[in-house]
Scaffold this motif. Sequence first.
Motif, short mmCIF file in Angstrom:
data_model
loop_
_atom_site.label_atom_id
_atom_site.label_comp_id
_atom_site.label_asym_id
_atom_site.label_seq_id
_atom_site.Cartn_x
_atom_site.Cartn_y
_atom_site.Cartn_z
N THR A 149 55.14 41.04 -37.52
CA THR A 149 54.50 41.94 -37.05
C THR A 149 55.06 43.13 -35.87
N ASN A 150 54.43 44.65 -35.60
CA ASN A 150 54.90 45.54 -34.67
C ASN A 150 55.99 45.37 -34.60
N LEU A 151 56.95 45.93 -36.11
CA LEU A 151 58.48 45.75 -36.65
C LEU A 151 58.46 46.91 -35.61
N GLN A 152 59.83 47.33 -35.49
CA GLN A 152 60.66 48.39 -35.18
C GLN A 152 62.32 48.59 -36.17
N PRO A 153 62.69 49.91 -35.89
CA PRO A 153 63.62 49.95 -36.18
C PRO A 153 64.73 48.75 -36.34
N GLU A 154 65.51 48.20 -35.11
CA GLU A 154 65.94 47.62 -35.01
C GLU A 154 65.44 46.56 -35.83
N ASP A 155 64.66 46.35 -36.36
CA ASP A 155 64.41 44.65 -37.78
C ASP A 155 65.05 45.07 -38.36
N THR A 156 65.79 46.07 -38.73
CA THR A 156 65.68 46.82 -39.84
C THR A 156 67.02 45.96 -40.80
N ALA A 157 66.77 45.34 -42.06
CA ALA A 157 68.62 44.47 -42.06
C ALA A 157 67.94 43.75 -43.48
N PRO A 166 72.78 46.58 -40.43
CA PRO A 166 73.23 47.71 -41.45
C PRO A 166 74.78 47.35 -40.04
N GLY A 167 76.12 46.81 -40.65
CA GLY A 167 77.48 46.96 -39.92
C GLY A 167 77.31 45.88 -38.88
N LYS A 168 76.38 44.61 -38.99
CA LYS A 168 76.87 43.81 -37.61
C LYS A 168 76.33 42.13 -38.51
N GLU A 169 76.92 41.43 -37.90
CA GLU A 169 76.49 40.04 -38.38
C GLU A 169 75.20 39.66 -38.71
#
Length: 119
Positions: A84-92, A41-44
């Motif tokens: 695996t081991n998904l983190q909130p920063e992987d949201t996309a 979100p909000g990034k390239e």
Amino acid sequence: QAQLVESGGGLVQAGGSLRLSCAASGRTFTNSDMGWYRQPPGKEREFVASIDWSIGRINYADSVKGRVTISRDTAKNTVYLHMTNLQPEDTAIYYCNARETVGLRRTYWGQGTQVTVSS
């Protein structure tokens, strides 16, 4: 006309796993790199991983190394991204990509699939 259709996205808790699929059709992809990109979100849009359709050579972004595996099933014309081991920063939004490595070197994109990781 080449068509890439992603599936497998969804909502997952931090630490969880997902497998994305990209079904390719409409042409042969023998001389192509098949890849996954993502746009937070909000990034390239950024590169995640790629695999050469014919010889299976693989590349990963440093940010996902050790947590994702890209693979392809040539019989099913499908590329997978196992995360695996998904983190909130992987949201996309995750996009499938096919890039010809010879000839016109055209690039094709899927419509994307949303991955949301909750903390």
